[in-house]
Design an enzyme around this catalytic site. Structure first.
Site, PDB file in Angstrom:
ATOM      1  N   TYR A  42     -11.657  -1.022 -30.456  1.00 40.57           N
ATOM      2  CA  TYR A  42     -12.428  -1.829 -31.393  1.00 40.57           C
ATOM      3  C   TYR A  42     -11.935  -3.268 -31.389  1.00 40.57           C
ATOM      4  CZ  TYR A  42     -14.233  -3.844 -35.660  1.00 40.57           C
ATOM      5  OH  TYR A  42     -14.854  -4.681 -36.553  1.00 40.57           O
ATOM      6  N   GLY A  44     -17.338   0.592 -22.087  1.00 35.81           N
ATOM      7  CA  GLY A  44     -18.155   0.791 -23.298  1.00 35.81           C
ATOM      8  C   GLY A  44     -18.049  -0.411 -24.219  1.00 35.81           C
ATOM      9  N   TYR A  88      -3.164   8.062  -8.616  1.00 35.45           N
ATOM     10  CA  TYR A  88      -3.474   6.632  -8.745  1.00 35.45           C
ATOM     11  C   TYR A  88      -4.732   6.298  -7.946  1.00 35.45           C
ATOM     12  CZ  TYR A  88      -2.636   1.545  -8.695  1.00 35.45           C
ATOM     13  OH  TYR A  88      -2.737   0.177  -8.835  1.00 35.45           O
ATOM     14  N   LYS A 119      -8.378   5.159  -9.579  1.00 35.67           N
ATOM     15  CA  LYS A 119      -8.985   3.851  -9.309  1.00 35.67           C
ATOM     16  C   LYS A 119     -10.337   4.001  -8.608  1.00 35.67           C
ATOM     17  CE  LYS A 119      -5.828   0.876 -10.884  1.00 35.67           C
ATOM     18  NZ  LYS A 119      -6.115  -0.112 -11.948  1.00 35.67           N
ATOM     19  N   THR A 140       1.381  -7.211  -4.401  1.00 38.67           N
ATOM     20  CA  THR A 140       1.646  -8.518  -5.006  1.00 38.67           C
ATOM     21  C   THR A 140       3.072  -8.534  -5.541  1.00 38.67           C
ATOM     22  OG1 THR A 140      -0.680  -8.632  -5.604  1.00 38.67           O
ATOM     23  CG2 THR A 140       0.773 -10.171  -6.717  1.00 38.67           C
ATOM     24  N   ARG A 165       9.233  -0.782  -6.484  1.00 33.06           N
ATOM     25  CA  ARG A 165       8.453  -1.366  -5.396  1.00 33.06           C
ATOM     26  C   ARG A 165       9.374  -2.041  -4.383  1.00 33.06           C
ATOM     27  NH1 ARG A 165       2.947  -3.060  -8.484  1.00 33.06           N
ATOM     28  NH2 ARG A 165       4.276  -3.373 -10.278  1.00 33.06           N
TER      29      ARG A 165
HETATM   30  N1  UDP Z   1       9.643   1.084   0.497  1.00 32.71           N
HETATM   31  C1  UDP Z   1      10.879   1.069   1.116  1.00 32.71           C
HETATM   32  N2  UDP Z   1      11.989   0.987   0.345  1.00 32.71           N
HETATM   33  C2  UDP Z   1      11.953   0.886  -1.005  1.00 32.71           C
HETATM   34  C3  UDP Z   1      10.701   0.883  -1.648  1.00 32.71           C
HETATM   35  C4  UDP Z   1       9.565   1.002  -0.859  1.00 32.71           C
HETATM   36  O1  UDP Z   1      10.979   1.153   2.352  1.00 32.71           O
HETATM   37  O2  UDP Z   1      13.034   0.784  -1.628  1.00 32.71           O
HETATM   38  C5  UDP Z   1       8.446   1.165   1.338  1.00 32.71           C
HETATM   39  C6  UDP Z   1       7.423   2.210   0.901  1.00 32.71           C
HETATM   40  O3  UDP Z   1       7.706   3.465   1.504  1.00 32.71           O
HETATM   41  C7  UDP Z   1       6.135   1.591   1.428  1.00 32.71           C
HETATM   42  C8  UDP Z   1       6.381   0.082   1.301  1.00 32.71           C
HETATM   43  O4  UDP Z   1       7.771  -0.068   1.223  1.00 32.71           O
HETATM   44  O5  UDP Z   1       5.946   1.912   2.785  1.00 32.71           O
HETATM   45  C9  UDP Z   1       5.730  -0.537   0.083  1.00 32.71           C
HETATM   46  O6  UDP Z   1       6.097   0.231  -1.040  1.00 32.71           O
HETATM   47  P1  UDP Z   1       5.744  -0.173  -2.520  1.00 32.71           P
HETATM   48  O7  UDP Z   1       6.306   0.880  -3.406  1.00 32.71           O
HETATM   49  O8  UDP Z   1       6.167  -1.573  -2.790  1.00 32.71           O
HETATM   50  O9  UDP Z   1       4.162  -0.193  -2.620  1.00 32.71           O
HETATM   51  P2  UDP Z   1       2.966   0.591  -1.884  1.00 32.71           P
HETATM   52  O10 UDP Z   1       2.411  -0.403  -0.966  1.00 32.71           O
HETATM   53  O11 UDP Z   1       3.487   1.793  -1.161  1.00 32.71           O
HETATM   54  O12 UDP Z   1       2.072   0.938  -2.995  1.00 32.71           O
END
Ligand code: UDP
Length: 326
Positions: free
Chosen positions: A62, A102, A145, A149, A175, A186
């Site tokens: 809301y 919505g 995920y 999406k 990003t 990541r």
């Molecule tokens: N990755 C890696 N070491 C890490 C974290 C990720 O080698 O400590 C690799 C992961 O297996 C993938 C790539 O880096 O191939 C990008 O991973 P991320 O989790 O950033 O995002 P994704 O693109 O997979 O959603």
């Protein structure tokens, strides 16, 4: 413009808040702070053009009065997060998207969905263009995920086609930048935190898999161009200039994960070794956006090279307590 940003306390959401406020707009953030952080938006709290509501967007939404845009950024977005929060990830992509659409319909507001390159799964077409349907394992661990999406995109197009909502879909590729959580798992944040702490850089698999990394300011610039763009096309016209079909937003310069590890080590002067760990299930082997559509539609292309963006991100992580437990 008065805009609701779901997930506005997250990494990308909060940078979008900054940009819209800087452009003179009013912003409301709905965020349940599951993976978002109040610190990311603390500098706006108490100001006249900003409002924060702690809100789970899978529940009824809301907003009093007028609303010009709804931007749906809420979701766990790092593989570690969505593997730990599979049900929440599916719910925010499905129920959350439905609620946000919505609300946009009710208010006559424009709607923008933060979608993902994960809609392409482990792609068999390279680089990925928007007309590629993808290669996703629906029952694998990443499927929560990817499929959330993909459902969100389908729901967005249905609201456009059947309810006439002015919708936009941005497919966001990897990003990086300030406000990534140090332990969000990541690759960019992991490598920088590890290098600064003198810990081994954990490369998954052989590190030959590729990603194309976009600095956050470039990404946000692409998103706002898509958000601000007026719809000049005839409703039923399917053309390159159709604003409703998905648009890839990412940096097309592709690196292997091992190349990234070496660049992080070089820039941090780190003596950390590279340690090889098992490759996560369904980890895409390659990923690179074709940005011809964004270039034509939005007159946009990224301008920050990895070297420069990484330097800024390393600076950010150096300034915060990198060992802090989240
Ligand atoms: N990755 C890696 N070491 C890490 C974290 C990720 O080698 O400590 C690799 C992961 O297996 C993938 C790539 O880096 O191939 C990008 O991973 P991320 O989790 O950033 O995002 P994704 O693109 O997979 O959603």
């Amino acid at each position: 413009m008065k805009t609701l940003i779901t997930g506005g306390a997250g990494f990308l959401g909060s940078h979008l808040v900054d940009r819209l406020i800087a452009d003179g707009h009013e912003v409301i953030v709905f965020d349940n702070l599951l993976t978002g952080r109040i610190d990311n938006i603390a500098h706006h709290l108490g100001t006249e053009t900003f409002k924060f509501v702690k809100q789970d967007v899978t529940e009824y939404l809301y907003v009093a009065g007028r609303l010009d845009a709804v931007v749906h950024f809420a979701s766990p977005a790092s593989p570690i997060d969505y593997l730990q929060l599979p049900i929440q990830t599916l719910k925010v992509g499905s129920l959350g998207t439905h609620k946000a659409l919505g609300l946009a319909r009710e208010k006559g507001a424009r709607f923008l969905l933060a979608s993902t390159s994960e809609t392409y799964g482990d792609p068999q077409v390279h680089p990925q263009r928007e007309d590629y349907w993808g290669h996703v394992n629906p029952v694998g661990p990443r499927g929560v995920y990817d499929e959330a999406k993909r459902f969100a995109e389908a729901m967005t197009m249905a609201y456009h086609r059947y309810h006439g909502v002015d919708t936009r879909i941005a497919r966001i590729f990897n990003t990086y930048g300030g406000r990534m959580r140090p332990r969000d798992g990541r690759v960019v944040s992991n490598f920088i935190v590890q290098a600064l702490a003198g810990e081994p850089l954990t490369v998954y698999g052989e590190g030959t898999q590729t990603r194309s990394f976009c600095y956050v300011s470039d990404l946000i610039d692409g998103i706002v161009r898509l958000l601000y763009l007026e719809d000049h096309c005839h409703k039923e016209q399917a053309s390159d200039l159709d604003v409703h079909s998905p648009v890839n937003i990412g940096n097309p310069v592709e690196f292997t994960v091992v190349q990234l590890a070496h660049e992080v080590k070089r820039q941090t002067n780190s003596k950390s070794p590279v340690e090889f760990k098992p490759l996560p299930i369904d980890d895409p082997q390659v990923r690179q956006p074709d940005i011809a559509r964004a270039n034509k539609l939005l007159e946009w292309r990224p301008i920050v090279p990895l070297e420069e963006g990484l330097a800024k991100t390393i600076q950010y992580f150096s300034e915060i307590a990198t060992g802090r437990e989240e």
